[in-house]
Design an enzyme around this catalytic site. Structure first.
Site, short mmCIF file in Angstrom:
data_model
loop_
_atom_site.label_atom_id
_atom_site.label_comp_id
_atom_site.label_asym_id
_atom_site.label_seq_id
_atom_site.Cartn_x
_atom_site.Cartn_y
_atom_site.Cartn_z
N ASP A 31 45.41 -5.56 -30.02
CA ASP A 31 46.31 -5.84 -28.90
C ASP A 31 47.68 -6.23 -29.42
O ASP A 31 48.72 -5.87 -28.86
CB ASP A 31 45.77 -7.01 -28.05
CG ASP A 31 44.51 -6.60 -27.30
OD1 ASP A 31 44.13 -5.41 -27.40
OD2 ASP A 31 43.92 -7.47 -26.64
N TYR A 32 47.67 -6.99 -30.52
CA TYR A 32 48.92 -7.46 -31.08
C TYR A 32 49.80 -6.28 -31.51
O TYR A 32 50.97 -6.20 -31.17
CB TYR A 32 48.66 -8.39 -32.27
CG TYR A 32 49.92 -8.81 -32.98
CD1 TYR A 32 50.72 -9.82 -32.44
CD2 TYR A 32 50.33 -8.17 -34.14
CE1 TYR A 32 51.90 -10.19 -33.06
CE2 TYR A 32 51.51 -8.53 -34.77
CZ TYR A 32 52.29 -9.54 -34.23
OH TYR A 32 53.47 -9.90 -34.84
N PHE A 34 49.65 -3.29 -30.52
CA PHE A 34 50.07 -2.56 -29.32
C PHE A 34 51.31 -3.23 -28.73
O PHE A 34 52.30 -2.57 -28.40
CB PHE A 34 48.94 -2.53 -28.30
CG PHE A 34 49.29 -1.76 -27.05
CD1 PHE A 34 49.05 -0.40 -26.96
CD2 PHE A 34 49.87 -2.40 -25.96
CE1 PHE A 34 49.39 0.31 -25.82
CE2 PHE A 34 50.22 -1.70 -24.81
CZ PHE A 34 49.97 -0.33 -24.75
N ASP A 35 51.24 -4.55 -28.59
CA ASP A 35 52.36 -5.29 -27.99
C ASP A 35 53.64 -5.12 -28.79
O ASP A 35 54.73 -5.02 -28.24
CB ASP A 35 52.01 -6.78 -27.87
CG ASP A 35 50.97 -7.01 -26.78
OD1 ASP A 35 50.80 -6.11 -25.94
OD2 ASP A 35 50.34 -8.08 -26.78
N LEU A 81 31.56 10.32 3.61
CA LEU A 81 30.30 11.01 3.39
C LEU A 81 29.24 10.52 4.37
O LEU A 81 29.27 9.37 4.80
CB LEU A 81 29.80 10.76 1.96
CG LEU A 81 30.64 11.34 0.84
CD1 LEU A 81 30.03 10.96 -0.51
CD2 LEU A 81 30.76 12.85 0.96
N GLU A 110 26.40 11.60 -8.92
CA GLU A 110 27.40 10.66 -9.42
C GLU A 110 27.12 9.30 -8.81
O GLU A 110 26.56 9.21 -7.72
CB GLU A 110 28.80 11.12 -9.01
CG GLU A 110 29.19 12.47 -9.57
CD GLU A 110 30.43 13.04 -8.88
OE1 GLU A 110 31.37 12.28 -8.62
OE2 GLU A 110 30.42 14.25 -8.60
N LYS A 112 28.15 5.92 -6.91
CA LYS A 112 29.12 5.63 -5.85
C LYS A 112 29.67 4.23 -6.13
O LYS A 112 28.94 3.24 -6.04
CB LYS A 112 28.39 5.66 -4.51
CG LYS A 112 29.27 5.60 -3.30
CD LYS A 112 28.40 5.86 -2.06
CE LYS A 112 29.22 5.80 -0.79
NZ LYS A 112 29.83 4.50 -0.57
N ASP A 114 31.93 0.90 -5.62
CA ASP A 114 32.36 0.14 -4.46
C ASP A 114 33.76 -0.41 -4.70
O ASP A 114 33.94 -1.41 -5.37
CB ASP A 114 31.36 -1.01 -4.26
CG ASP A 114 31.27 -1.41 -2.81
OD1 ASP A 114 31.85 -0.70 -1.97
OD2 ASP A 114 30.63 -2.42 -2.52
N GLU A 169 38.31 6.05 -6.90
CA GLU A 169 38.09 4.70 -6.40
C GLU A 169 38.81 3.71 -7.30
O GLU A 169 38.70 3.81 -8.53
CB GLU A 169 36.57 4.47 -6.47
CG GLU A 169 36.01 3.54 -5.48
CD GLU A 169 35.92 4.13 -4.07
OE1 GLU A 169 36.18 5.34 -3.87
OE2 GLU A 169 35.62 3.35 -3.16
N TYR A 221 36.69 11.34 -9.17
CA TYR A 221 35.50 12.17 -8.99
C TYR A 221 35.72 13.46 -8.22
O TYR A 221 34.78 14.21 -8.03
CB TYR A 221 34.39 11.36 -8.31
CG TYR A 221 34.83 10.61 -7.07
CD1 TYR A 221 35.12 11.29 -5.90
CD2 TYR A 221 34.94 9.22 -7.08
CE1 TYR A 221 35.52 10.60 -4.77
CE2 TYR A 221 35.33 8.53 -5.96
CZ TYR A 221 35.62 9.22 -4.80
OH TYR A 221 36.01 8.54 -3.70
N LYS A 308 22.40 5.43 -0.30
CA LYS A 308 22.76 4.02 -0.50
C LYS A 308 21.59 3.26 -1.09
O LYS A 308 20.48 3.33 -0.58
CB LYS A 308 23.13 3.39 0.84
CG LYS A 308 24.38 3.98 1.48
CD LYS A 308 25.62 3.33 0.95
CE LYS A 308 26.32 2.62 2.09
NZ LYS A 308 27.56 1.99 1.64
N CYS A 402 35.39 -36.16 7.54
CA CYS A 402 34.98 -35.97 6.15
C CYS A 402 33.57 -36.53 5.94
O CYS A 402 33.30 -37.66 6.32
CB CYS A 402 35.97 -36.67 5.22
SG CYS A 402 35.47 -36.60 3.50
N CYS A 405 33.99 -39.74 3.49
CA CYS A 405 34.72 -40.97 3.80
C CYS A 405 34.96 -41.15 5.29
O CYS A 405 35.50 -42.17 5.71
CB CYS A 405 36.05 -41.00 3.04
SG CYS A 405 37.24 -39.81 3.66
N CYS A 420 40.32 -32.98 3.76
CA CYS A 420 40.31 -34.41 4.04
C CYS A 420 41.60 -35.01 3.49
O CYS A 420 41.87 -34.91 2.30
CB CYS A 420 39.10 -35.06 3.36
SG CYS A 420 39.24 -36.86 3.31
N CYS A 426 38.90 -41.21 -0.72
CA CYS A 426 37.78 -40.28 -0.57
C CYS A 426 37.12 -40.08 -1.94
O CYS A 426 37.73 -39.57 -2.87
CB CYS A 426 38.29 -38.97 -0.01
SG CYS A 426 36.99 -37.83 0.42
ZN ZN Z 1 37.19 -37.70 2.61
#
Ligand code: ZN
Length: 663
Positions: A31-32, A34-35, A81, A110, A112, A114, A169, A221, A308, A402, A405, A420, A426
């Protein structure tokens, strides 16, 4: 090499590294490194606006503000779908297909995912437009935000068609989602509900810089367009991969519906090992001619069906609703359930989030409820089984006072959470604030844990975190599990914490919305708690990255007399409430505007110390040598290419001692 060539080469390299990391999951540099390359490119681009390119990897960091997202028409409608929930449904679908299509049928299976559906348009290999699904006919144009997602190629590779749409997605992996939530909880924000909603909400953020910070991913996809010269769905996935898109490797070709079921059965179990949320399988007819023959209904293609997975869901009884009070006073209702097995763990409790959620679900004590567990840490209640509701059940009355308290709860306009307001009296707020104060990233007090804090408060030995510093060994010895040794450790740990630097003290005192990063910013800007306490909202918002909400919270905090008193005490005990004298003394403007490259190994200081010295005195540390570099500070083993470059550009190379003489 001339500068333009160098810029092009850097872009190509960075694009390749982005691709290796985000699409293939196989980074080949740190990463270094790359930066460092990215920084170098940023500097060159700033110096040479004539070589500007909208597709440059430097544009991934965002920066565009969109006030209103334009609604645009999809050139090709985005169908949804048909869903199926059983293998019989899938067999019925197969029968319908075989009535229309003659000969052998192959299927592509494939997963699916979410997330939030997206349609990307590429023209001449360049991303030209990204549109959300919307209602399928038209959606919102969110190109600026999509461009910040590293796995979305800005420029394609290989023999791509001149113009096409590709659908997929936008997802938020569990790991990134959980990390985002940990950070939110830490500073007193309400956690996000689930990865899908957070991904979808991210696409509509106005500031693309914020989108860039979220670990979103884009899985593709489906390719759509004319004259694409592709004959099967499976081939299209392979092509998309070759052009640089992230296409999940889990997709397979199936020669029969039995093979489709094998795929479904396999992933029904193994989906829990994936880094993203999946909710099913999509089965498509592989041959695109056969797809054409089958065509569409008014809502969905006839050549595909979604199966599903049954959600990991169980039903159980809601025994009681209790209410938790956080350290900021926020109230969270919790469902206490009849213990039940779910996805390999025993679930006893589920979060109900807030009063609105309880009302929306019409959830009542005694109800049989459906509980689901996704990738989130806490399970959630999806719905009530109304068929089993007891005849005498009563709607849930959200508490008005509450539970700890008794103070009347408040709810601010625009906020979902009740809280509260009894800041001083409290119990869980008092304990929570002290627990936050001693936590690892804050004062990190050795020998003192959260339970001991609760005990000390219960015994009346402390009421706020400043009281910790007045504790004596005699007071704690003899408390539960407090022997000679542990008492010593505790007192020593508290004493040692007086050396914790100001920025961490500022984080520890627990101002709402002031996390670690913000605390550091405020500490560096205001230098002392005294200055910060005097700051007005107008003043605070001028500080980099401090918005109105944080500013108001800071002003509120210092406005409380109680807090002023506690801070006075912390000061009298000798805590660091300002930037240390050395740090302050070491901060000058002597190097204002000067850019330094640090290379090699040094005798008297570490590289990090050297970099800090540069920054503390107003200078800038840059990763690579360019015409804008003022000095190269060279230690032993300076890289030969750096040396050559510095000499070529006639940039002075100085030793660490020469550098010290500047200060
Ligand atoms: Zn409270």
């Amino acid at each position: 090499m001339d500068i333009q060539q160098h810029v092009l080469k850097l872009r190509e390299e960075l694009n390749q590294h982005n691709y290796n990391y985000y699409v293939l999951d196989q980074p080949t540099i740190s990463d270094y490194d790359f930066d460092v390359k990215l920084k170098e490119l940023q500097i060159l681009e700033a110096q040479h606006p004539e070589f500007d390119d909208e597709q440059s990897p430097t544009k991934r960091v965002g920066g565009t503000i969109t006030k209103n997202f334009e609604t645009v028409r999809h050139e090709h409608r985005m169908y949804s779908l048909d869903n199926s929930y059983s293998k019989e449904d899938v067999l019925d679908w197969e029968a319908r297909v075989k009535k229309v299509v003659e000969g052998k049928v192959q299927y592509v299976c494939e997963l699916k995912y979410d997330g939030a559906s997206i349609s990307l348009t590429y023209e001449n290999g360049v991303l030209s437009r990204a549109v959300t699904r919307g209602d399928g006919v038209q959606g919102d144009e969110v190109t600026a935000n999509i461009r910040t997602i590293r796995s979305v190629p800005l420029r394609l590779k290989g023999d791509y068609p001149p113009k096409f749409d590709i659908r997929g997605e936008i997802v938020l992996p569990f790991e990134g989602f959980n990390k985002m939530n940990e950070e939110r909880i830490e500073i007193g924000e309400e956690p996000y509900r689930n990865p899908r909603n957070t991904a979808s909400g991210s696409l509509k953020l106005q500031d693309s810089t914020e989108v860039a910070k979220r670990p979103l991913d884009c899985l593709l996809y489906n390719i759509i367009g004319s004259n694409l010269n592709i004959v099967t769905q499976f081939e299209s996935l392979e092509k998309a991969r070759q052009w640089g898109f992230k296409v999940p490797k889990t997709a397979v070709l199936a020669n029969s519906i039995e093979e489709v079921f094998e795929f479904i059965d396999y992933w029904n179990v193994h989906r829990h090992d994936l880094p993203y949320e999946t909710d099913g399988v999509v089965v498509k007819i592989n041959d695109l001619h056969q797809q054409d023959e089958l065509g569409y209904t008014s809502k969905a293609p006839r050549w595909a069906i979604a199966y599903k997975f049954k959600a990991e869901q169980v039903s159980t009884r809601l025994n009681e609703i209790t209410y938790q009070v956080g350290r900021t006073g926020a109230i969270t209702p919790v469902a206490n359930l009849e213990p039940v097995e779910l996805a390999g763990t025993t679930v006893k409790r589920a979060s109900l989030h807030n009063a609105d959620q309880i009302e929306r679900l019409d959830i009542r004590v005694g109800d049989e409820v459906f509980v689901e567990k996704g990738g989130e840490i806490i399970p959630k209640i999806i719905a009530v089984d109304f068929s089993k509701r007891l005849p005498n059940s009563q709607p849930t009355q959200y508490i008005k006072n509450c539970p700890e308290c008794g103070t009347e709860l408040l709810r601010n306009e625009g906020e979902v959470q009740h809280y509260c307001p009894n800041y001083n009296g409290c119990h869980p707020q008092i304990v929570g604030r002290i627990q936050h104060f001693i936590s690892r990233k804050a004062m990190d007090i050795e020998g003192l844990g959260g339970e001991t804090v609760a005990l000390l408060v219960k015994e009346g030995l402390i009421r706020d975190y400043s009281d910790l510093y007045a504790l004596s060994k005699d007071q704690v010895i003899g408390l539960e599990r407090m022997a000679e040794k542990s008492s010593d450790n505790l007192i020593n740990g508290i004493e040692a914490s007086k050396q914790v630097p100001f920025e961490r003290v500022l984080y520890a005192i627990g101002i709402r919305y002031v996390g670690e990063v913000v605390a550091k910013k405020l500490a560096n800007h205001y230098k002392s708690i005294e200055n910060l306490a005097k700051a007005t909202i107008i003043d605070l918002v001028t500080v980099d990255e401090i918005g109105e909400r944080i500013a108001m919270s800071v002003v509120d905090f210092f406005g409380l007399e109680q807090n002023q008193r506690i801070l006075e005490r912390l000061k009298s005990f000798g805590l660091k409430l300002e930037i240390s004298a050395e740090k302050l003394a070491s901060q000058t403007n002597k190097l204002d505007g000067k850019a330094f490259v640090v290379s090699g190994v040094f005798e008297s200081v570490s590289r990090d110390e050297l970099k800090k010295l540069i920054e503390d005195n107003g200078g800038r540390v840059v990763g690579s040598i360019s015409t804008k570099t003022n000095y190269v500070i060279a230690g032993d083993n300076m890289g030969p290419s750096k040396k050559a470059k510095a000499e070529q550009l006639q940039i002075p190379i100085i030793s660490e001692y020469e550098f010290m003489s500047f200060l």
